[in-house]
Design a protein around this motif. Structure first.
Motif, PDB file in Angstrom:
ATOM      1  N   THR B 124      65.911   4.173  -5.832  1.00  0.00           N
ATOM      2  CA  THR B 124      64.810   3.112  -5.983  1.00  0.00           C
ATOM      3  C   THR B 124      63.770   3.621  -6.981  1.00  0.00           C
ATOM      4  O   THR B 124      63.289   2.852  -7.825  1.00  0.00           O
ATOM      5  CB  THR B 124      64.109   2.801  -4.770  1.00  0.00           C
ATOM      6  OG1 THR B 124      65.224   2.263  -3.755  1.00  0.00           O
ATOM      7  CG2 THR B 124      63.025   1.412  -4.844  1.00  0.00           C
ATOM      8  N   ALA B 125      63.356   4.982  -6.748  1.00  0.00           N
ATOM      9  CA  ALA B 125      62.351   5.460  -7.880  1.00  0.00           C
ATOM     10  C   ALA B 125      62.942   5.523  -9.138  1.00  0.00           C
ATOM     11  O   ALA B 125      62.173   5.167  -9.950  1.00  0.00           O
ATOM     12  CB  ALA B 125      62.036   6.981  -7.203  1.00  0.00           C
ATOM     13  N   GLY B 126      64.278   5.879  -9.433  1.00  0.00           N
ATOM     14  CA  GLY B 126      64.701   5.960 -10.802  1.00  0.00           C
ATOM     15  C   GLY B 126      64.732   4.607 -11.298  1.00  0.00           C
ATOM     16  O   GLY B 126      64.268   4.258 -12.596  1.00  0.00           O
ATOM     17  N   SER B 128      62.982   1.854 -10.511  1.00  0.00           N
ATOM     18  CA  SER B 128      61.766   1.000 -10.528  1.00  0.00           C
ATOM     19  C   SER B 128      60.905   1.621 -11.812  1.00  0.00           C
ATOM     20  O   SER B 128      60.560   1.024 -12.274  1.00  0.00           O
ATOM     21  CB  SER B 128      61.039   1.312  -9.169  1.00  0.00           C
ATOM     22  OG  SER B 128      59.771   0.625  -9.348  1.00  0.00           O
ATOM     23  N   ALA B 129      60.912   2.900 -11.880  1.00  0.00           N
ATOM     24  CA  ALA B 129      60.342   3.562 -13.227  1.00  0.00           C
ATOM     25  C   ALA B 129      61.029   2.963 -14.282  1.00  0.00           C
ATOM     26  O   ALA B 129      59.916   2.658 -15.283  1.00  0.00           O
ATOM     27  CB  ALA B 129      60.512   5.149 -12.932  1.00  0.00           C
TER      28      ALA B 129
END
Lengths: 189, 189
Positions: B124-126, B128-129
């Motif tokens: 999700t972090a990857g 979303s960034a």
């Protein structure tokens, strides 16, 4: 023996049942404590990002230089995600209290795991999108011709960087909360 | 009765036990199937982002205009996150196969839930960034003086937007996988 009482290990008395209930209760207390910490983290992030506003001490005839979080859509999403997750965490506390009273509950824990995982995803999405923009604000990008804005808006940049911390802490807490709920399900013999 | 066999409901025969094992096995098959889909999603995202490269048909004496994913750190993180999650998913399949053979396994499912939740966060972090930067590439930001680069790098922008889809699908699949593992734990009487 009533219908509600379930004999778990063929050879055992009620002792392991009580022990399992004790573990379930301890997990539920830890659950509530961690939820409170996560509430503090998300509300802190939302407020500190939401109130960020810097007006530069110089201005031209037409433009006053001002930076606030709503200038960048990622930051608006960050505030919204934190607010939603915070609201969810507050609403989930009654369910955790039910788990103290009924430590062997199953399907409510299952629902909690699903909702926690969804909220973890929402929070991570918000925090990570904001982090990507914060990084860009600090470093800029030569290839895309995006310049750093942190030279001008120094305190704005410090504030938005700091506001990420609460969210990232809440993300870790939510992973631990999912693990705790799953642990309570696994221990429930 | 051997030590391994556990009588669950005082009044029951082995029927519910067998039924629970059947459900556990069905969940494990669904688990493997969803893992394969998630592998396809993450590997597709990593490859389609990782091979993105656009060179514009005009150039000055000194500069050739070229855009590739490694120009933007968020995209590099996106590729890395997808690669890590994809590798994890491949490695987790043997554990899912163990769950078909031993449908009543507890602690291995618990570990799987924890790792799935961690990988969900990373993915999700990857994603979303990268999404935050893709949005910026499309729309730009007037307040920060960051201009859209999609007018020039049209096919680059289409490609990076499309590569997000696989990751977002894999995110949904991972939430379902966490729920399935928790469901198997809750069903295991």
């Amino acid at each position: 023996m009533t219908k509600d009482v379930v004999v778990e290990h063929g050879e055992s008395s009620k002792a392991p049942l009580v022990a399992a209930a004790g573990v379930g209760r301890a997990v539920s207390f830890a659950d509530i404590f961690l939820r409170f910490l996560a509430i503090i983290g998300t509300i802190g992030s939302a407020i500190s990002m939401g109130t960020t506003n810097e007006t530069l001490p110089f201005f031209t005839q037409f433009i006053q230089f001002e930076a606030k979080y709503s200038d960048l859509p990622s930051f608006t999403f960050f505030v919204a995600a934190n607010a939603v997750v915070c609201t969810y965490l507050v609403l989930s506390i009654p369910l955790s209290i039910v788990h103290i009273i009924r430590p062997r509950a199953r399907y409510s824990r299952l629902i909690l795991i699903f909702l926690d995982a969804s909220m973890l995803t929402l929070l991570t999405a918000g925090a990570s999108a904001a982090a990507a923009i914060v990084y860009l604000a600090h470093k800029g990008n030569v290839r895309a011709n995006w310049f750093s804005i942190c030279q001008q808006f120094d305190s704005f940049c410090e504030r938005i960087s700091g506001s990420l911390i609460g969210s990232f802490a809440a993300m870790v807490l939510l992973i631990v909360l999912i693990f705790l709920s799953a642990f309570a399900l696994a221990r429930r013999h």
